[in-house]
Design a protein around this motif. Structure first.
Motif, mmCIF file in Angstrom:
data_model
loop_
_atom_site.group_PDB
_atom_site.id
_atom_site.type_symbol
_atom_site.label_atom_id
_atom_site.label_comp_id
_atom_site.label_asym_id
_atom_site.label_seq_id
_atom_site.Cartn_x
_atom_site.Cartn_y
_atom_site.Cartn_z
ATOM 1 N N ALA A 141 -2.298 5.275 1.072
ATOM 2 C CA ALA A 141 -3.651 5.522 1.573
ATOM 3 C C ALA A 141 -3.805 5.130 3.038
ATOM 4 O O ALA A 141 -4.590 5.735 3.783
ATOM 5 N N ASP A 142 -3.063 4.105 3.475
ATOM 6 C CA ASP A 142 -3.171 3.644 4.863
ATOM 7 C C ASP A 142 -2.202 4.349 5.811
ATOM 8 O O ASP A 142 -2.090 3.980 6.983
ATOM 9 N N GLY A 143 -1.504 5.372 5.311
ATOM 10 C CA GLY A 143 -0.581 6.118 6.149
ATOM 11 C C GLY A 143 0.836 5.590 6.177
ATOM 12 O O GLY A 143 1.724 6.204 6.761
ATOM 13 N N SER A 144 1.074 4.450 5.530
ATOM 14 C CA SER A 144 2.424 3.900 5.435
ATOM 15 C C SER A 144 3.171 4.578 4.284
ATOM 16 O O SER A 144 2.623 5.421 3.577
ATOM 17 N N THR A 145 4.414 4.187 4.092
ATOM 18 C CA THR A 145 5.181 4.713 2.963
ATOM 19 C C THR A 145 6.090 3.628 2.410
ATOM 20 O O THR A 145 6.553 2.754 3.157
ATOM 21 N N ASP A 146 6.330 3.695 1.105
ATOM 22 C CA ASP A 146 7.252 2.760 0.455
ATOM 23 C C ASP A 146 8.632 3.383 0.275
ATOM 24 O O ASP A 146 9.537 2.738 -0.256
ATOM 25 N N GLU A 147 8.776 4.631 0.694
ATOM 26 C CA GLU A 147 10.024 5.353 0.476
ATOM 27 C C GLU A 147 10.920 5.279 1.703
ATOM 28 O O GLU A 147 10.460 5.014 2.818
ATOM 29 N N LYS A 148 12.205 5.543 1.475
ATOM 30 C CA LYS A 148 13.185 5.553 2.555
ATOM 31 C C LYS A 148 14.073 6.777 2.409
ATOM 32 O O LYS A 148 14.256 7.309 1.311
ATOM 33 N N LEU A 149 14.638 7.195 3.536
ATOM 34 C CA LEU A 149 15.590 8.289 3.515
ATOM 35 C C LEU A 149 17.001 7.746 3.384
ATOM 36 O O LEU A 149 17.321 6.685 3.924
ATOM 37 N N SER A 150 17.844 8.495 2.686
ATOM 38 C CA SER A 150 19.207 8.040 2.432
ATOM 39 C C SER A 150 20.135 8.280 3.616
ATOM 40 O O SER A 150 21.215 7.696 3.677
ATOM 41 N N LEU A 151 19.734 9.149 4.546
ATOM 42 C CA LEU A 151 20.561 9.469 5.708
ATOM 43 C C LEU A 151 19.799 9.144 6.982
ATOM 44 O O LEU A 151 18.614 9.484 7.113
#
Length: 326
Positions: free
Chosen positions: A36-46
């Motif tokens: 909701a605040d524009g952040s993310t909990d995800e990551k890219l593998s490359l």
């Protein structure tokens, strides 16, 4: 060539990015789910993938994304993929799965891009199939038994409609169950492996809690799945639909037995009522002959190797306390 992978931070997304990276002359873009605040909990593998943190249900944001990337290929993986969650949150499942795809298709259509789009359905769309209808072909009737599978039917038909109405180059796939390293423990095989690894690595109580073990599923290694995806977006018929599967069904009991056999620990199995679905599909096994005829694809990674890799992955994840064990 510019390729956009939605849901790039997910289980399948990471494997797909790796498969695409092996292709020369490609610029990779991936979407990550925005909080909701524009952040993310995800990551890219490359590290060299261009990341876009976005809520795909927001039309303006998707329009800007497509205008910026101008993708030649879109692999639309993003969505709510957990069947039990869809029973608890049906509208959220529809909103995420259908609205996101509609925004993508409409943006590509409005901007008159010559983009090829892979839309991910699910074998869950076929529902409960009579034994005489197995293995399931793409001509089988769609009989969804969960809000998730209803949303996938809608995605599938929406992709077909945009091809028929606007001549968009959409290719529809209906993958059967896929497993492999990196999968969330929400899903059965990964759940089994994570519990076994927790017993071995963390000294957890030597009990594996399970749902219905009589269900039979067609299981394919995720690395074979993404290979089919890349082949189909190059060679698949525009508007066409393809099962992606192994053509072999295994009971969950047999899978659990094989995983337990890979451990030296004595392990008890207990049924957990909370892991049972309101509607259970007893047997799902598919026919991938249409995919094979079009591309020559067939599974290459055998089930025993996949199970060893899944268990090894969980042992590694649980041995690293800083890892986010989803």
């Amino acid at each position: 060539m510019r390729a956009l992978v939605t849901g790039a931070g997910g289980f399948v997304g990471g494997h797909l990015l790796a498969a695409l990276r092996a292709t020369s002359d490609i610029i990779l873009h991936g979407t990550l789910r925005a909080n909701a605040d524009g952040s993310t909990d995800e990551k890219l593998s490359l590290p060299d993938v261009r990341a876009h943190v976005i809520d795909l249900t927001q039309e303006d944001a998707v329009t800007r994304l497509i205008a910026e990337v101008k993708p030649d290929r879109v692999f639309h993986l993003a969505g709510q993929a957990f069947v039990p969650y869809s029973f608890e949150h049906p509208w959220e499942t529809f909103e995420i799965n259908l609205h996101s795809q509609l925004n993508l298709l409409q943006a590509i259509h409005n901007q008159k891009l010559d983009t090829r789009i892979l839309v991910i359905g699910s074998a869950e769309m076929y529902g409960v199939v009579r034994p005489d209808q197995l293995p399931i072909t793409e001509l089988a009737p769609l009989m969804p038994t969960s809000p998730y599978s209803v949303s996938k039917v809608a995605q599938d038909m929406l992709a077909l409609q945009y091809h028929l109405s606007y001549n968009l180059y959409t290719v529809r796939v209906r993958p059967f169950n896929h497993i492999g390293p990196g999968q969330s423990r929400q899903f059965a095989v990964s759940s089994f492996a994570s519990q076994i690894a927790a017993i071995e690595v963390a000294g957890a109580e030597p009990i594996v809690r399970v749902g219905d073990l009589s269900a039979e599923r067609d299981l394919t290694d995720v690395r074979d799945i993404v290979r089919a995806y890349t082949m189909l977006l190059e060679e698949g018929e525009p508007g066409g639909v393809y099962n992606v599967c192994s053509g072999v069904a295994h009971s969950m009991q047999a899978i659990l037995d094989r995983l337990i056999a890979l451990s030296a620990q004595p392990i008890e199995v207990r049924i957990d009522p909370d892991r049972l679905r309101p509607v259970e599909i007893p047997r799902l096994v598919g026919d991938y002959s249409r995919l094979h005829a079009r591309t020559g694809w067939q599974p290459q990674i055998d089930l025993d190797r996949t199970l060893r890799d899944v268990l090894a992955d969980w042992r590694t994840r649980l041995a690293a306390p800083q890892t986010n064990h989803i």
